[in-house]
Scaffold this motif. Structure first.
Motif, short mmCIF file in Angstrom:
data_model
loop_
_atom_site.label_atom_id
_atom_site.label_comp_id
_atom_site.label_asym_id
_atom_site.label_seq_id
_atom_site.Cartn_x
_atom_site.Cartn_y
_atom_site.Cartn_z
N TYR A 244 0.82 -1.21 0.00
CA TYR A 244 0.00 0.00 0.00
C TYR A 244 0.86 1.26 0.00
N PRO A 245 1.23 1.71 -1.20
CA PRO A 245 2.18 2.82 -1.29
C PRO A 245 1.66 4.13 -0.70
N LEU A 246 0.33 4.28 -0.56
CA LEU A 246 -0.16 5.54 0.01
C LEU A 246 0.36 5.72 1.43
N ALA A 247 0.57 4.60 2.15
CA ALA A 247 1.08 4.70 3.52
C ALA A 247 2.60 4.90 3.51
N PHE A 248 3.33 3.98 2.87
CA PHE A 248 4.79 4.09 2.99
C PHE A 248 5.38 5.13 2.05
N GLY A 249 4.64 5.48 0.97
CA GLY A 249 5.17 6.42 0.00
C GLY A 249 4.92 7.87 0.37
N SER A 250 4.15 8.08 1.44
CA SER A 250 3.83 9.45 1.84
C SER A 250 5.05 10.15 2.44
N LYS A 251 5.06 11.48 2.27
CA LYS A 251 6.13 12.27 2.86
C LYS A 251 6.06 12.17 4.38
N TYR A 252 4.85 11.94 4.87
CA TYR A 252 4.65 11.90 6.32
C TYR A 252 4.53 10.47 6.82
N ASN A 253 5.20 9.56 6.11
CA ASN A 253 5.07 8.13 6.47
C ASN A 253 5.44 7.85 7.93
N TRP A 254 6.41 8.57 8.47
CA TRP A 254 6.81 8.27 9.86
C TRP A 254 5.75 8.77 10.84
N ILE A 255 5.03 9.83 10.47
CA ILE A 255 3.94 10.28 11.36
C ILE A 255 2.80 9.25 11.30
N VAL A 369 2.68 7.82 -9.93
CA VAL A 369 2.31 9.23 -9.91
C VAL A 369 2.02 9.68 -8.47
N ALA A 370 1.03 9.03 -7.87
CA ALA A 370 0.58 9.52 -6.56
C ALA A 370 1.67 9.41 -5.51
N THR A 371 2.42 8.31 -5.53
CA THR A 371 3.37 8.12 -4.42
C THR A 371 4.82 8.01 -4.87
#
Ligand code: HEC
Length: 402
Positions: A244-255, A369-371
């Motif tokens: 699920y790249p939306l979770a790990f690919g986010s800039k704020y993944n650590w938050i 694209v998204a992540t």
């Protein structure tokens, strides 16, 4: 080549199979005993040494469980111990980490846009992170802080947030998530292997010798077992997150990970209170829902998700999309990939024809694209931003074919 493919594919699949089974058995038995422990009730007429008992119904019969705190007068001949579930989870998990992430570290662990390191360096940092991370956790538990459960919990939480942040500055998003999951999992198994089981053995030995066991032994075991309880839900989130790249690919993944740690604690608290027969703290679900809402929102900030909502003015020709995918993706996503280290189309995603590209439109959008999770390794095949915009516009326009 074919032997390597067979070996890698099957080793990966079989290890994962056993890993999941062992994990289910471990977590299942640990959830069961937490429930049992909390549901034991004191009553008159219990045999000597019994702290409480509980009735349960399962599998067509009734179980009458009682917990001896001191130990039965006679040590039973057949005493069942629970540790292989935990050890097997660790052994298969670590093997998977090596077979999947370490064997292809450039693709999975490294993100050149995060930190430009070689695969070998990433593997060394990952192993180092596990060892050091575990030593810090163990140090915290053994320090004077360990005497105060609440303080230890708070500092332990901050330590994990710091580790999550640190890992995302070194590894790819997916690599950072698996690294943190592996660190937490390692600490949980080590708690079983180094504290809970050895202390239990010392207690049994003392009892057999007719001595009173040191109460500190049981207390330390209990403390680690509570840690394991609260970490179970987050560790599973981290383990399944790599799809699920939306979770790990986010800039704020650590938050996102930090909020998941909070959810893990409050939801376990809900069940623990219920098992103990106390009023169920329903507010915990409110907190969890709020955290999830924040997580979903965080996963969209700084990504191109919103660009998909508004169709672009410039219609995109499918030929452009096909050219981009052929140039930047199909060296890996082909029936016979040509990228070194990729021996079969990853996750079965083959992008070699107009039809297959259209079928995978959502995946292409999410990943590339998204992540920006694809191309992996921090853009290994140098997909330029203009091309990502073309893919975004294509997806926004309903991902038409030729
Ligand atoms: C260097 C090889 C490589 C390149 C180039 C590459 N990918 Fe991938 N891709 C992978 C690997 C490896 C995986 C599997 C990741 C995993 O194990 O979860 C993957 C997975 C995927 C998935 C499925 C993800 C899932 O979890 O189901 C999609 C969709 C995808 N890639 C799209 C693309 C697109 C679009 C491009 C081009 C812009 C691209 N990839 C370029 C290696 C590559």
């Amino acid at each position: 080549m074919i032997w390597q493919l067979l070996f890698e594919e099957w080793a990966n699949f079989l290890l994962r199979w056993v890993h999941v089974i062992a994990g289910v058995a471990w977590i299942g038995s640990s959830f069961y005993f937490i429930h049992l422990d909390l549901s034991l009730r004191k009553r008159d007429g219990l045999p000597e040494g019994v702290q409480g008992d509980a009735w349960q119904v399962h599998g067509g019969g009734f179980y009458h469980m009682s917990k001896y705190m001191v130990a039965p007068k006679q040590m039973p001949k057949d005493l069942t111990w629970f540790y292989w579930e935990a050890y097997a989870t660790f052994l298969t998990g670590f093997s998977l980490l090596v077979a999947h992430y370490y064997m292809n570290a450039e693709i999975y662990l490294v993100d050149k846009t995060v930190l430009d390191i070689s695969g070998a360096v990433a593997v060394a940092l990952s192993v180092g992170g596990l060892v050091l991370g575990y030593m810090i956790y163990e140090g915290l538990c053994r320090s004077p802080l360990g005497k105060n459960d609440a303080a230890l919990g708070a500092v332990g939480f901050l330590f994990l947030v710091l580790a999550a942040w640190g890992f995302t500055k070194v590894f790819s998003g997916r690599g950072a998530f698996i690294e943190l999951g592996a660190l937490i999992g390692t600490a949980m198994v080590a708690n079983v292997a180094h504290i809970i089981i050895p202390n239990q053995r010392k207690i049994v030995k003392a009892l057999l010798a007719g001595q009173t066991p040191d109460p500190a032994l049981g207390k330390a075991g209990k403390q680690r077992s509570v840690h394991n309880n609260y970490l179970t839900l987050p560790v599973i989130f981290l383990m399944v997150s790599n799809h699920y790249p939306l979770a790990f690919g986010s800039k704020y993944n650590w938050i996102i990970v930090s909020l998941i740690l909070v959810i893990g604690v409050v939801i376990r608290h809900f069940y623990n209170e219920g098992h103990a027969g106390r009023p169920k703290p329903w507010w915990t679900w409110g907190v969890a829902a709020l955290m999830i809402a924040i997580i979903v929102w965080l996963s969209t900030i700084g990504t191109a998700i919103s660009s998909a909502a508004a169709p672009s003015a410039q219609p995109v020709k499918f030929a452009q999309v096909q050219d981009i995918v052929t140039a930047r993706c199909s060296m890996c996503h082909a029936r016979e990939p040509v990228w070194e280290g990729i021996i079969s189309p990853p996750k079965g995603v083959v992008l070699d024809s107009p039809d297959s590209i259209r079928q995978h439109a959502k995946g292409i959008f999410l990943q590339a694209v998204a992540t920006r999770s694809m191309p992996p390794g921090g853009n290994l095949t140098d997909l330029p931003d203009e091309d990502r915009q073309i893919l975004a516009a294509w997806f926004a326009g309903g991902a038409p074919g030729i």
